[in-house]
Structure formats: C-alpha cells, structure tokens
Scaffold this motif. Sequence first.
Motif, PDB file in Angstrom:
ATOM      1  N   SER A  54       0.776  -1.363  -0.159  1.00  0.00           N
ATOM      2  CA  SER A  54      -0.010   0.090  -0.033  1.00  0.00           C
ATOM      3  C   SER A  54       0.764   1.299   0.017  1.00  0.00           C
ATOM      4  CB  SER A  54      -0.930   0.030   1.305  1.00  0.00           C
ATOM      5  OG  SER A  54      -0.158  -0.073   2.537  1.00  0.00           O
ATOM      6  N   GLY A  55       2.045   1.100   0.021  1.00  0.00           N
ATOM      7  CA  GLY A  55       3.085   2.336  -0.280  1.00  0.00           C
ATOM      8  C   GLY A  55       2.919   2.926   0.871  1.00  0.00           C
ATOM      9  N   CYS A  56       2.683   4.316   0.547  1.00  0.00           N
ATOM     10  CA  CYS A  56       2.410   5.582   1.618  1.00  0.00           C
ATOM     11  C   CYS A  56       0.888   5.689   1.820  1.00  0.00           C
ATOM     12  CB  CYS A  56       3.029   6.870   1.212  1.00  0.00           C
ATOM     13  SG  CYS A  56       2.603   7.543  -0.218  1.00  0.00           S
ATOM     14  N   CYS A  57      -0.008   4.761   1.271  1.00  0.00           N
ATOM     15  CA  CYS A  57      -1.436   4.940   1.413  1.00  0.00           C
ATOM     16  C   CYS A  57      -1.935   4.345   2.766  1.00  0.00           C
ATOM     17  CB  CYS A  57      -2.250   4.479   0.234  1.00  0.00           C
ATOM     18  SG  CYS A  57      -1.379   5.090  -1.296  1.00  0.00           S
ATOM     19  N   THR A  58      -1.174   3.851   3.532  1.00  0.00           N
ATOM     20  CA  THR A  58      -1.759   3.069   4.647  1.00  0.00           C
ATOM     21  C   THR A  58      -2.575   3.977   5.549  1.00  0.00           C
ATOM     22  OG1 THR A  58       0.364   1.730   4.508  1.00  0.00           O
ATOM     23  CG2 THR A  58      -0.893   1.594   6.538  1.00  0.00           C
ATOM     24  N   LEU A  59      -2.173   5.236   5.768  1.00  0.00           N
ATOM     25  CA  LEU A  59      -2.914   6.042   6.891  1.00  0.00           C
ATOM     26  C   LEU A  59      -4.229   6.683   6.031  1.00  0.00           C
ATOM     27  CD1 LEU A  59       0.239   7.159   8.771  1.00  0.00           C
ATOM     28  CD2 LEU A  59      -1.158   5.116   9.342  1.00  0.00           C
ATOM     29  N   GLY A  60      -4.335   6.616   5.065  1.00  0.00           N
ATOM     30  CA  GLY A  60      -5.426   7.531   4.477  1.00  0.00           C
ATOM     31  C   GLY A  60      -4.963   8.866   4.451  1.00  0.00           C
ATOM     32  N   ALA A  61      -5.682   9.910   3.713  1.00  0.00           N
ATOM     33  CA  ALA A  61      -5.139  11.132   3.474  1.00  0.00           C
ATOM     34  C   ALA A  61      -6.174  12.096   4.130  1.00  0.00           C
ATOM     35  CB  ALA A  61      -5.472  11.355   2.092  1.00  0.00           C
ATOM     36  N   HIS A  62      -5.561  13.092   4.822  1.00  0.00           N
ATOM     37  CA  HIS A  62      -6.140  14.333   5.487  1.00  0.00           C
ATOM     38  C   HIS A  62      -6.346  15.389   4.350  1.00  0.00           C
ATOM     39  CE1 HIS A  62      -4.789  12.491   9.253  1.00  0.00           C
ATOM     40  NE2 HIS A  62      -5.885  13.263   9.755  1.00  0.00           N
ATOM     41  N   PHE A  63      -7.509  16.010   4.572  1.00  0.00           N
ATOM     42  CA  PHE A  63      -7.855  17.091   3.478  1.00  0.00           C
ATOM     43  C   PHE A  63      -7.165  18.435   3.953  1.00  0.00           C
ATOM     44  CE2 PHE A  63     -11.218  13.946   2.813  1.00  0.00           C
ATOM     45  CZ  PHE A  63     -11.097  13.799   1.592  1.00  0.00           C
ATOM     46  N   SER A  64      -6.818  19.298   3.099  1.00  0.00           N
ATOM     47  CA  SER A  64      -6.085  20.562   3.401  1.00  0.00           C
ATOM     48  C   SER A  64      -7.004  21.542   3.844  1.00  0.00           C
ATOM     49  CB  SER A  64      -5.084  20.965   2.249  1.00  0.00           C
ATOM     50  OG  SER A  64      -6.058  21.150   1.225  1.00  0.00           O
ATOM     51  N   ASP A  65      -8.363  21.428   3.180  1.00  0.00           N
ATOM     52  CA  ASP A  65      -9.243  22.202   3.469  1.00  0.00           C
ATOM     53  C   ASP A  65     -10.656  21.888   3.022  1.00  0.00           C
ATOM     54  OD1 ASP A  65      -9.178  23.118   0.764  1.00  0.00           O
ATOM     55  OD2 ASP A  65      -7.673  24.799   0.992  1.00  0.00           O
ATOM     56  N   GLU A  66     -11.759  22.855   3.030  1.00  0.00           N
ATOM     57  CA  GLU A  66     -12.852  22.227   2.459  1.00  0.00           C
ATOM     58  C   GLU A  66     -12.950  22.274   1.014  1.00  0.00           C
ATOM     59  OE1 GLU A  66     -15.892  24.890   4.056  1.00  0.00           O
ATOM     60  OE2 GLU A  66     -15.689  24.236   5.981  1.00  0.00           O
ATOM     61  N   ASP A  67     -12.082  23.075   0.255  1.00  0.00           N
ATOM     62  CA  ASP A  67     -12.033  23.183  -1.147  1.00  0.00           C
ATOM     63  C   ASP A  67     -11.499  21.779  -1.594  1.00  0.00           C
ATOM     64  OD1 ASP A  67     -13.273  25.634  -1.313  1.00  0.00           O
ATOM     65  OD2 ASP A  67     -11.487  26.710  -1.656  1.00  0.00           O
ATOM     66  N   ASP A  68     -10.441  21.292  -0.862  1.00  0.00           N
ATOM     67  CA  ASP A  68      -9.658  20.065  -1.196  1.00  0.00           C
ATOM     68  C   ASP A  68     -10.878  18.711  -1.214  1.00  0.00           C
ATOM     69  OD1 ASP A  68      -7.896  18.111  -1.860  1.00  0.00           O
ATOM     70  OD2 ASP A  68      -7.150  18.126   0.137  1.00  0.00           O
ATOM     71  N   HIS A  69     -11.450  19.002  -0.126  1.00  0.00           N
ATOM     72  CA  HIS A  69     -12.318  17.875  -0.006  1.00  0.00           C
ATOM     73  C   HIS A  69     -13.727  17.871  -0.971  1.00  0.00           C
ATOM     74  CE1 HIS A  69     -16.434  16.360   1.699  1.00  0.00           C
ATOM     75  NE2 HIS A  69     -15.734  15.344   1.726  1.00  0.00           N
ATOM     76  N   ALA A  70     -14.029  19.110  -1.059  1.00  0.00           N
ATOM     77  CA  ALA A  70     -15.055  19.150  -2.358  1.00  0.00           C
ATOM     78  C   ALA A  70     -14.505  18.807  -3.663  1.00  0.00           C
ATOM     79  CB  ALA A  70     -15.626  20.359  -2.466  1.00  0.00           C
ATOM     80  N   ARG A  71     -13.346  19.205  -4.192  1.00  0.00           N
ATOM     81  CA  ARG A  71     -12.782  18.710  -5.298  1.00  0.00           C
ATOM     82  C   ARG A  71     -12.824  17.108  -5.398  1.00  0.00           C
ATOM     83  NH1 ARG A  71      -7.776  17.212  -6.376  1.00  0.00           N
ATOM     84  NH2 ARG A  71      -7.285  18.277  -4.481  1.00  0.00           N
TER      85      ARG A  71
END
Length: 246
Positions: A54-71
């Motif tokens: 799983s490479g560096c995908c093990t922990l999941g990814a945090h969103f930088s802000d609301e726009d990042d999540h919405a995109r």
Amino acid sequence: MPEVDLGFPRSFVEFANPDDATEVFRCDLTWLTSRWTCIFGAGCAGIYASAPDSGCCTLGAHFSDEDDHARVAGFVEQLDPTEWELHDLGRAEGWTERDADGELKTRVADGACIFHNSRDFRGGYGCALHAHALATGLEPHTTKPDVCWQLPLRREFREVDPGDGSHYTEVSIGEYTRTGWGPGGADLDWYCSSNTEAHVAPEPVYLGSRAELTALMGEAGYAELVGHCERFVAAGRPVPHPADPR
C-alpha cells in the motif's frame, strides 16, 4: 541500498514570485535536481513492513481544507466498481472519517486508504483516483487529495520580517522528508525521498514533477524555477543529493 541520513548540505535559491509581489520562493535545488521518482509497484516497500503493497497510502489522506475535500468528492462520484475496488463499501458506509483530533480524512479500510486497489483487483493496482485521472486524460494531481499529489514535494509558508518594518511571505518548495510526518516519521519502516532505491529517474524532479510544481507555484513561478535548475545542473550540481547515483 540504504536510505541516506538527513542533515546533509543543500543548496537553495530565492526569487520573487512573478505573480505576487508579497511572496518570495525559496527552492531546494539539491532536491529539485535530484533523480527521485515514485517507485510505487516497482520496488516501493511501503512505509510499514506490515503493509508493503500500500505504499504511503496506509494511513489514508487528510484534506487540506474544504475546497480540497469538495474537489475530491466530485471525482469520487465519477468512480464506478470497475475502477474502484471498494466502491460498494464506500457508497454504503462512506469514504471519509474523522481522526482522533476530529480532522477529516479518507477512510482506512482493509489496512489502507479506501481508494487503494489491491494487486488482485481486475481494474488495476493502486489509487483509484489516480487511475481515473489517467483514464480520462487528466493530471493525477487534479483528482487526488492535496497531500497525496504533493508528497514528497513540500510547500511551506513563513512570514518574514526583513528588519525594516515590512513583511513578506516565504514560500519554500523542497523535499518532504521523514520529519514532515511529525514525531512518527522516524518510526516509518521505509521511506522513499532520501532512499537510493527511489533515485532512479531518467529526468530530475523539477521536470518529472512539472505539473505538480506548476500547481504549487504558478506558471510564471515554475518557469523561473526551471531556469535556476538548469543553471545549477550546468554548473555540475555543486551540492548534489546524496541519494542520487554516484
């Protein structure tokens, strides 16, 4: 081949952001002219020995802000079961979660980010959002969370007072080393940016990561960076990255 110790000399260049007079770029030429490349699926051992695929995908990814999540949410809606292995789970139970501090991130399922497709998945191994971008003619950085497409590039902001009462914002562009992961970075079982195994690219980072650097710096800023990198290379790369081939 070993991972080199951090703390080695680096060469930086500073120049004004052509698009914003209040910003100055500070760029790590040692890193940006190195021959690092992502070797996911081609030698990457994963950040944890317990999850090498799983490479560096093990922990999941945090969103930088609301726009990042919405995109990202917009592209998640476009994914179907042929390209996203955990599609049904994501649709039924959600593809995001909150960490211990309440911060929103992609959900971890089966030991990795919910968008990570296993090696056995018929639709292809790796990030479903990354594969969707390639299949639809988009740059992967447009479909993935910011932290995913930026790694291991790192952009940081710092307010600087030069001493005359004025202020400007220093925007540093460099290597996302183990320290960027916080106190837990030292505990990662494997990490790529300063590992000789990943410094095998046919072209330097500033060219291989053109799309990502342009997104971070703008077209004009990236164009000026290229000039500085070319001059650094022409000078023989006087301060090279020690993980590069000798």
